[in-house]
Design an enzyme around this catalytic site. Sequence first.
Site, PDB file in Angstrom:
ATOM      1  N   GLN A 137      -3.332  -1.917   7.081  1.00 12.51           N
ATOM      2  CA  GLN A 137      -3.864  -3.226   7.168  1.00 12.51           C
ATOM      3  C   GLN A 137      -4.408  -3.649   6.092  1.00 12.51           C
ATOM      4  O   GLN A 137      -4.205  -3.157   4.805  1.00 12.51           O
ATOM      5  CB  GLN A 137      -4.561  -3.430   8.629  1.00 12.51           C
ATOM      6  CG  GLN A 137      -3.885  -3.244   9.837  1.00 12.51           C
ATOM      7  CD  GLN A 137      -3.685  -1.845  10.529  1.00 12.51           C
ATOM      8  OE1 GLN A 137      -4.364  -1.248  10.272  1.00 12.51           O
ATOM      9  NE2 GLN A 137      -2.509  -1.438  10.493  1.00 12.51           N
ATOM     10  N   HIS A 140       4.571   1.005   6.276  1.00 18.07           N
ATOM     11  CA  HIS A 140       4.694   0.999   4.849  1.00 18.07           C
ATOM     12  C   HIS A 140       5.956   1.450   4.439  1.00 18.07           C
ATOM     13  O   HIS A 140       6.544   2.500   4.975  1.00 18.07           O
ATOM     14  CB  HIS A 140       3.543   2.199   4.806  1.00 18.07           C
ATOM     15  CG  HIS A 140       2.163   1.877   5.002  1.00 18.07           C
ATOM     16  ND1 HIS A 140       1.336   2.655   4.845  1.00 18.07           N
ATOM     17  CD2 HIS A 140       1.574   0.703   5.738  1.00 18.07           C
ATOM     18  CE1 HIS A 140      -0.058   1.832   5.127  1.00 18.07           C
ATOM     19  NE2 HIS A 140       0.388   0.876   5.848  1.00 18.07           N
ATOM     20  N   LYS A 147       0.994  -1.284  -0.188  1.00 22.52           N
ATOM     21  CA  LYS A 147      -0.198  -0.012  -0.048  1.00 22.52           C
ATOM     22  C   LYS A 147       0.829   1.233   0.042  1.00 22.52           C
ATOM     23  O   LYS A 147       0.511   2.234  -0.632  1.00 22.52           O
ATOM     24  CB  LYS A 147      -0.916  -0.010   1.220  1.00 22.52           C
ATOM     25  CG  LYS A 147      -1.663  -1.199   1.255  1.00 22.52           C
ATOM     26  CD  LYS A 147      -2.928  -1.163   2.564  1.00 22.52           C
ATOM     27  CE  LYS A 147      -2.003  -1.464   3.760  1.00 22.52           C
ATOM     28  NZ  LYS A 147      -1.367  -2.852   3.876  1.00 22.52           N
TER      29      LYS A 147
HETATM   30  P1  GDP Z   1       2.375  -2.370   2.935  1.00 25.63           P
HETATM   31  O1  GDP Z   1       2.092  -2.259   4.483  1.00 25.63           O
HETATM   32  O2  GDP Z   1       1.108  -2.441   2.450  1.00 25.63           O
HETATM   33  O3  GDP Z   1       2.717  -0.744   2.838  1.00 25.63           O
HETATM   34  O4  GDP Z   1       3.514  -3.042   2.503  1.00 25.63           O
HETATM   35  P2  GDP Z   1       5.078  -3.238   3.297  1.00 25.63           P
HETATM   36  O5  GDP Z   1       5.717  -2.072   2.966  1.00 25.63           O
HETATM   37  O6  GDP Z   1       4.774  -3.720   4.632  1.00 25.63           O
HETATM   38  O7  GDP Z   1       5.588  -4.605   2.298  1.00 25.63           O
HETATM   39  C1  GDP Z   1       5.709  -4.514   1.019  1.00 25.63           C
HETATM   40  C2  GDP Z   1       7.102  -4.720   0.502  1.00 25.63           C
HETATM   41  O8  GDP Z   1       7.108  -5.225  -0.630  1.00 25.63           O
HETATM   42  C3  GDP Z   1       7.908  -3.440   0.826  1.00 25.63           C
HETATM   43  O9  GDP Z   1       9.141  -3.987   1.497  1.00 25.63           O
HETATM   44  C4  GDP Z   1       8.135  -2.872  -0.645  1.00 25.63           C
HETATM   45  O10 GDP Z   1       9.348  -2.308  -0.658  1.00 25.63           O
HETATM   46  C5  GDP Z   1       8.108  -4.138  -1.476  1.00 25.63           C
HETATM   47  N1  GDP Z   1       7.226  -4.018  -2.773  1.00 25.63           N
HETATM   48  C6  GDP Z   1       6.313  -3.182  -2.934  1.00 25.63           C
HETATM   49  N2  GDP Z   1       6.025  -3.673  -4.304  1.00 25.63           N
HETATM   50  C7  GDP Z   1       6.654  -4.305  -4.791  1.00 25.63           C
HETATM   51  C8  GDP Z   1       6.992  -4.970  -6.001  1.00 25.63           C
HETATM   52  O11 GDP Z   1       6.204  -4.878  -7.015  1.00 25.63           O
HETATM   53  N3  GDP Z   1       8.034  -5.995  -6.203  1.00 25.63           N
HETATM   54  C9  GDP Z   1       8.861  -6.025  -4.958  1.00 25.63           C
HETATM   55  N4  GDP Z   1       9.890  -7.121  -5.359  1.00 25.63           N
HETATM   56  N5  GDP Z   1       8.767  -5.528  -3.802  1.00 25.63           N
HETATM   57  C10 GDP Z   1       7.733  -4.540  -3.662  1.00 25.63           C
HETATM   58  P1  IMO Z   2       0.286  -2.812   7.130  1.00 24.04           P
HETATM   59  O1  IMO Z   2      -0.572  -1.188   7.162  1.00 24.04           O
HETATM   60  C1  IMO Z   2       0.273  -6.766   8.427  1.00 24.04           C
HETATM   61  C2  IMO Z   2      -1.749  -8.055  12.209  1.00 24.04           C
HETATM   62  C3  IMO Z   2      -0.623  -8.257  13.411  1.00 24.04           C
HETATM   63  C4  IMO Z   2      -1.897  -9.208  14.148  1.00 24.04           C
HETATM   64  C5  IMO Z   2      -3.158  -8.631  13.871  1.00 24.04           C
HETATM   65  C6  IMO Z   2      -3.657  -7.534  15.254  1.00 24.04           C
HETATM   66  O2  IMO Z   2       1.701  -2.768   7.254  1.00 24.04           O
HETATM   67  O3  IMO Z   2      -0.362  -3.516   5.930  1.00 24.04           O
HETATM   68  P2  IMO Z   2      -2.671  -5.458  16.243  1.00 24.04           P
HETATM   69  O4  IMO Z   2      -1.158  -5.044  16.525  1.00 24.04           O
HETATM   70  O5  IMO Z   2      -3.056  -4.429  15.118  1.00 24.04           O
HETATM   71  O6  IMO Z   2      -3.615  -5.590  17.194  1.00 24.04           O
HETATM   72  O7  IMO Z   2      -2.426  -6.586  15.585  1.00 24.04           O
HETATM   73  O8  IMO Z   2      -3.082  -7.559  12.696  1.00 24.04           O
HETATM   74  N1  IMO Z   2      -1.299  -6.491  11.569  1.00 24.04           N
HETATM   75  C7  IMO Z   2      -0.922  -6.333  10.540  1.00 24.04           C
HETATM   76  N2  IMO Z   2      -0.286  -7.354   9.585  1.00 24.04           N
HETATM   77  N3  IMO Z   2       0.313  -5.417   7.932  1.00 24.04           N
HETATM   78  C8  IMO Z   2      -0.157  -4.613   9.076  1.00 24.04           C
HETATM   79  O9  IMO Z   2      -0.230  -3.240   8.496  1.00 24.04           O
HETATM   80  C9  IMO Z   2      -0.598  -5.066  10.155  1.00 24.04           C
HETATM   81  N4  IMO Z   2      -1.325  -4.523  11.391  1.00 24.04           N
HETATM   82  C10 IMO Z   2      -1.514  -5.367  12.046  1.00 24.04           C
HETATM   83  O10 IMO Z   2       0.238  -8.990  12.895  1.00 24.04           O
HETATM   84  O11 IMO Z   2      -1.854 -10.475  13.403  1.00 24.04           O
HETATM   85 MG    MG Z   3       3.177  -3.400   6.091  1.00 26.92          MG
END
Ligand code: GDP
Ligand code: IMO
Ligand code: MG
Length: 426
Positions: free
Chosen positions: A222, A41, A16
């Site tokens: 989330q 993020h 995201k």
């Molecule tokens: P979010 O919580 O939804 O913002 O996602 P996170 O940042 O926790 O996890 C997504 C991971 O995938 C991060 O390390 C990003 O840099 C990486 N990422 C996002 N889009 C892509 C993609 O298209 N390819 C690859 N290889 N990595 C990506």
């Molecule tokens: P982003 O925005 C993945 C999960 C936790 C746990 C459950 C409840 O990065 O996608 P909490 O601390 O919210 O009460 O935990 O939700 N969880 C996530 N898993 N990405 C997240 O956020 C999360 N935020 C909470 O691992 O299972």
């Molecule tokens: Mg995340």
Amino acid sequence: MPIAALVGTQWGDEGKGKITDVIAAKAEVVARYQGGNNAGHTVVVDNVTYKLHLIPSGILYPGKICVIGNGVVVDPKVLVEEMRYLHDRGISTQNLFISDKAHVIMPYHKVLDKLEEDARRLKIGTTGRGIGPAYVDKYMRSGIRIGDLVNPTRFRSRLADFLPMKNRILREIYGHPGFDPDQIFREYSAYAQEFRDRVADTSLLVDEARRAGKNILCEGAQGTFLDIDHGTYPFVTSSNSSAGGVAAGLGVGPNHISSVIGVVKAYSTRVGEGPFPTELKDAVGDLIRERGREYGTTTGRPRRCGWFDAVMIRYAVRINGLTGLAVTLLDVLDAFESIKVCVGYDYRGQRLDSFPTDLEILQECRPIFAELPGWQRDISGATGWDDLPYQAQHYLNFISEEVGCPLQMISVGPRRDQTIVLSDVF
Ligand code: GDP
Ligand code: IMO
Ligand code: MG
């Protein structure tokens, strides 16, 4: 003018942050509407990796207005640290605004989160950031809001109202020493000092932007299956992370939301406990984890990995009213000779095409897979649809048809330029 909502369609970590960052190029306002620093993020700009937990990802562009809405729970310590983190990297937080109605994560919420998790027979695997206990107090009407925190008289009075009961719970149930009101007052007033001038009626601010014809992007945290109402309860977070949370969490009329983009991984991951029908506990799952670097941004935990689940995403299309899909991490699948997609569930010999709401039924569901050919080529340099191998195009068209939602963006790497935009959001 348009308000676009961006939501996670799975269990979070769909990318995201990256997709928000790409769309934010054309937005004037980027707002968070729920969750707190349980989110992590990741955004990569010019080969620098930023990890944001609380501040909207739009902050990485100069001049964008960034809003932390009333539906967010704010840990003031984390907010101050994140503002400093950005400042140290030359990123201005001048245009950041925080709702006076957002609830504060207090130190006792963080302690209670861990103590309650330890005491639970059925672990949720929370992030331990105090999210659940802060929302409990909000709905109990025992919460302290940002507007209280920045007003010393009111903050003192709220602490006097609520801390004695919290201390009784901590001491009598958990044997924890409890908290000293003066110490909390001093520490938290010092944090408040750092952002008091950004506290605002953010509903009004967003509405003024909307009336002025500005593009507004709402960044979900989330994902749909972590939503308190529509997720795999009780293995969920404590807020409405799906699109339904936008109107309440920002104070905007739902009729002003013109599009809802569902961010979806080309496979599935989950961090924490709870059911996961397509989970792979084998070398294939390990390969996805290694290729996708699937380790939590917030807690560093290894993420559970599995194949794409169209049954889940069909449900996400319905719950969120998705208007387009942003498929991320497609490049992670480069290595596979064939790729599976779950198209239905087998429940005791009966085929289910829609996601069951009963967790006991879900736990017994076995995925019915379609197997598609892989492309076994590096696609991380693709910038247009035609750059993708036909097998990748076929895979994308297949999942789009299975879930009943058009493709809008495809992400083939973490950087901004590793994005294929099929139709503009703004
Ligand atoms: P979010 O919580 O939804 O913002 O996602 P996170 O940042 O926790 O996890 C997504 C991971 O995938 C991060 O390390 C990003 O840099 C990486 N990422 C996002 N889009 C892509 C993609 O298209 N390819 C690859 N290889 N990595 C990506
Ligand atoms: P982003 O925005 C993945 C999960 C936790 C746990 C459950 C409840 O990065 O996608 P909490 O601390 O919210 O009460 O935990 O939700 N969880 C996530 N898993 N990405 C997240 O956020 C999360 N935020 C909470 O691992 O299972
Ligand atoms: Mg995340």
